[in-house]
Design a protein around this motif. Structure first.
Motif, PDB file in Angstrom:
ATOM      1  N   LEU A 177       0.807  -1.216   0.000  1.00  0.00           N
ATOM      2  CA  LEU A 177       0.000   0.000   0.000  1.00  0.00           C
ATOM      3  C   LEU A 177       0.842   1.268   0.000  1.00  0.00           C
ATOM      4  CD1 LEU A 177      -2.736  -1.114   2.568  1.00  0.00           C
ATOM      5  CD2 LEU A 177      -2.771  -1.285   0.071  1.00  0.00           C
ATOM      6  N   VAL A 182      -1.652   4.477  -4.762  1.00  0.00           N
ATOM      7  CA  VAL A 182      -2.392   4.578  -3.499  1.00  0.00           C
ATOM      8  C   VAL A 182      -2.317   6.000  -2.957  1.00  0.00           C
ATOM      9  CG1 VAL A 182      -2.495   3.775  -1.108  1.00  0.00           C
ATOM     10  CG2 VAL A 182      -2.089   2.134  -2.954  1.00  0.00           C
ATOM     11  N   SER A 186      -5.330   8.689  -2.436  1.00  0.00           N
ATOM     12  CA  SER A 186      -5.509   9.320  -1.127  1.00  0.00           C
ATOM     13  C   SER A 186      -5.706  10.825  -1.266  1.00  0.00           C
ATOM     14  CB  SER A 186      -4.294   9.025  -0.240  1.00  0.00           C
ATOM     15  OG  SER A 186      -4.404   9.676   1.003  1.00  0.00           O
ATOM     16  N   VAL A 256      -7.762  -1.353  -0.767  1.00  0.00           N
ATOM     17  CA  VAL A 256      -7.543  -0.070  -0.097  1.00  0.00           C
ATOM     18  C   VAL A 256      -7.067   0.918  -1.154  1.00  0.00           C
ATOM     19  CG1 VAL A 256      -6.250   1.153   1.674  1.00  0.00           C
ATOM     20  CG2 VAL A 256      -6.960  -1.218   2.060  1.00  0.00           C
ATOM     21  N   ASN A 257      -7.889   1.927  -1.408  1.00  0.00           N
ATOM     22  CA  ASN A 257      -7.604   2.904  -2.472  1.00  0.00           C
ATOM     23  C   ASN A 257      -7.294   2.202  -3.798  1.00  0.00           C
ATOM     24  OD1 ASN A 257      -7.975   4.818  -0.549  1.00  0.00           O
ATOM     25  ND2 ASN A 257      -5.958   5.775  -0.733  1.00  0.00           N
ATOM     26  N   TRP A 266      -1.741  -3.753   7.956  1.00  0.00           N
ATOM     27  CA  TRP A 266      -1.462  -2.983   6.747  1.00  0.00           C
ATOM     28  C   TRP A 266      -0.620  -1.771   7.127  1.00  0.00           C
ATOM     29  CZ3 TRP A 266      -7.361  -2.574   5.347  1.00  0.00           C
ATOM     30  CH2 TRP A 266      -7.852  -3.852   5.045  1.00  0.00           C
ATOM     31  N   VAL A 268       0.509   1.979   5.851  1.00  0.00           N
ATOM     32  CA  VAL A 268       0.121   3.026   4.903  1.00  0.00           C
ATOM     33  C   VAL A 268       0.818   4.329   5.265  1.00  0.00           C
ATOM     34  CG1 VAL A 268      -2.132   1.991   4.438  1.00  0.00           C
ATOM     35  CG2 VAL A 268      -1.896   3.668   6.285  1.00  0.00           C
ATOM     36  N   TYR A 273      -8.210   7.160   3.163  1.00  0.00           N
ATOM     37  CA  TYR A 273      -8.302   5.827   2.548  1.00  0.00           C
ATOM     38  C   TYR A 273      -9.756   5.382   2.431  1.00  0.00           C
ATOM     39  CZ  TYR A 273      -3.310   5.722   3.011  1.00  0.00           C
ATOM     40  OH  TYR A 273      -1.984   6.037   2.878  1.00  0.00           O
ATOM     41  N   GLN A 274      -9.977   4.585   1.398  1.00  0.00           N
ATOM     42  CA  GLN A 274     -11.313   4.057   1.128  1.00  0.00           C
ATOM     43  C   GLN A 274     -11.208   2.558   0.904  1.00  0.00           C
ATOM     44  OE1 GLN A 274     -13.336   4.935  -2.753  1.00  0.00           O
ATOM     45  NE2 GLN A 274     -14.825   5.967  -1.430  1.00  0.00           N
ATOM     46  N   LEU A 275     -12.043   1.807   1.586  1.00  0.00           N
ATOM     47  CA  LEU A 275     -12.057   0.357   1.457  1.00  0.00           C
ATOM     48  C   LEU A 275     -13.160  -0.050   0.489  1.00  0.00           C
ATOM     49  CD1 LEU A 275     -11.648  -0.758   5.185  1.00  0.00           C
ATOM     50  CD2 LEU A 275      -9.912  -0.029   3.543  1.00  0.00           C
TER      51      LEU A 275
END
Length: 434
Positions: A177, A182, A186, A256-257, A266, A268, A273-275
């Motif tokens: 990530l 990513v 973000s 994730v993203n 994870w 980052v 962030y968007q799941l």
């Protein structure tokens, strides 16, 4: 690398003193051809000793081509007799009072090449050593702690993951990530802005820099521990990334993203962030508690309330799958009907039941429970969805044989419908029974 010395290389020494040679040693002639000088050194008291053996020195040293003033002050005696003097009896062309040109000895081509090659090697070694020193200085002197943190935020804002990672000296096993894609995703969700370094606390080996900034509209405060590097300067060693623990998402291939995340933790960069779920599951499941996730600072519990659960369409699929399975099992006339409703060919009282003669009927309570079946929350795998106990089932047969008599019978204390389990892992629900 050792520096070149201006002193000539000395021959390898031997241990102990080498005894002087035996026999008479010729006198050193005076410069005017008269009797030997009284002050000339003799082989005895006052004789100059040679720690490397007398055989390494000639009988006398002729004057150099640049005049007698450069000859040794005193000539050495020949320990092996005058017969071995290559200059014995030969008149010197440059004797005192005789003028002559200073004839230079020409170097051979091989000697000239050797000198030039040696000079080139020396220059290469010096330049190489200088280059190593410059490179080390650049790596070590990365700037003061605050400038390092500022440059780190600049890399994040530019979406440059590789540059951002260059400021970190952390042992990150999974960088899945920590990529440009990513980071850029973000920034679309919430840009990093209003970066301000509020304080810096120094110790003997570290500096703690506190930064305030915004991720979208969310204000954040985060500390960065900056350690002194081995060769001077500084590099961020900790606090540059955030660890997330998706304990409630085990068994789900969450992205994730846009990047699939794996493992039980994870790593980052600070940011938004968007799941999301795979397309095969989007119709049946939703992710709750994952709106506007901002990872920064102490975010170890950021995902503690995030869950993958059936949406409205998924609940209907769950009920439909269980109902369809139950109806198929109830309709079966075989001893082995499935759904946990199998009946043995011989009952516990010895009655033999003929296969294909069974009739099964749901009780009133079981029918009500099936119609209102709800998925049960679990903490193992969100794609394995369980339902509550459904209820009892009445069973009878038209061909029961006991003590030689055959007829119809009711089967008492038969199996009932337990708790269904619906597996959505493949995208298509599969019903199993406890």
């Amino acid at each position: 690398m050792t520096e070149p010395s201006d002193q000539p290389e000395r021959p390898q020494e031997t241990s102990g003193q080498v005894p002087p040679p035996q026999g008479p040693v010729p006198q050193h002639p005076s410069t005017d051809g008269s009797t030997p000088r009284a002050d000339a050194p003799q082989n005895g008291a006052g004789t100059q000793q040679y720690p490397y053996g007398a055989s390494q020195y000639p009988v006398s040293v002729p004057q150099g081509p640049y005049g007698a003033s450069q000859s040794p002050a005193g000539a050495l005696q020949n320990p092996y007799g005058a017969s071995q003097n290559p200059y014995a009896g030969a008149p010197s062309p440059y004797a005192p009072g005789v003028a002559g040109p200073a004839k230079r000895r020409k170097l051979s081509r091989g000697g000239l090449i050797g000198i030039i090659a040696g000079a080139v090697v020396l220059v290469i070694i010096v330049v190489t050593a200088a280059g190593i020193g410059i490179s080390s200085a650049i790596r070590g002197a990365q700037g003061d702690p605050k400038s390092i943190v500022t440059d780190y935020f600049t890399a994040l804002q530019d979406g440059d993951a590789k540059q951002a990672l260059s400021y970190l000296d952390e042992s990150i096993s999974d960088k899945t990530l920590l990529t440009d894609d990513v980071l850029k995703a973000s920034a679309k969700l919430g840009k990093i802005s209003k970066v301000k370094l509020t304080s810096a606390k120094e110790s003997s080996s570290t500096t703690t820099v506190t930064a305030t900034f915004s991720v979208g509209s969310t204000p954040v405060t985060q500390e960065f521990t900056v350690y002194k590097a081995y060769k001077g300067g500084y590099s961020i060693l900790s606090g540059g990334t955030v660890s997330l623990y998706p304990s409630m998402l085990d068994g789900v291939a969450v992205t994730v993203n846009g990047q699939e995340a794996k493992g039980d933790s994870w790593t980052v960069f600070p940011g938004a962030y968007q799941l999301a779920l795979p397309k095969a599951l989007e119709e049946s499941f939703s992710i709750s508690g994952a709106d506007d996730l901002v990872a920064a600072g102490d975010s170890y519990d950021l995902l503690s309330d995030v869950k993958v659960e059936l949406n409205e369409a998924g609940v209907k699929q769950f009920r439909d799958a269980v109902t369809e399975a139950v109806n198929a099992c109830i309709a079966s006339t075989s001893l082995t009907a499935g759904c946990g409703l199998d009946i043995p060919a011989t009952l516990s009282d010895g009655t033999a039941v003929a296969d294909g003669t069974i009739t099964r009927t749901l009780s009133a309570d079981a029918q009500a429970n099936l119609a209102n079946l709800e998925p049960r929350e679990t903490f193992v795998n969100p794609l394995q969805v369980y339902g509550d106990y459904i209820g009892s089932v009445k069973a009878s047969s038209t061909s029961c044989t006991q003590n030689g008599a055959t007829g119809g019978c009711d089967i008492l204390f038969g199996p009932s419908l337990g708790s269904p389990q619906v597996d959505f892992t493949s995208g298509t629900p599969v019903v199993r029974w406890d």
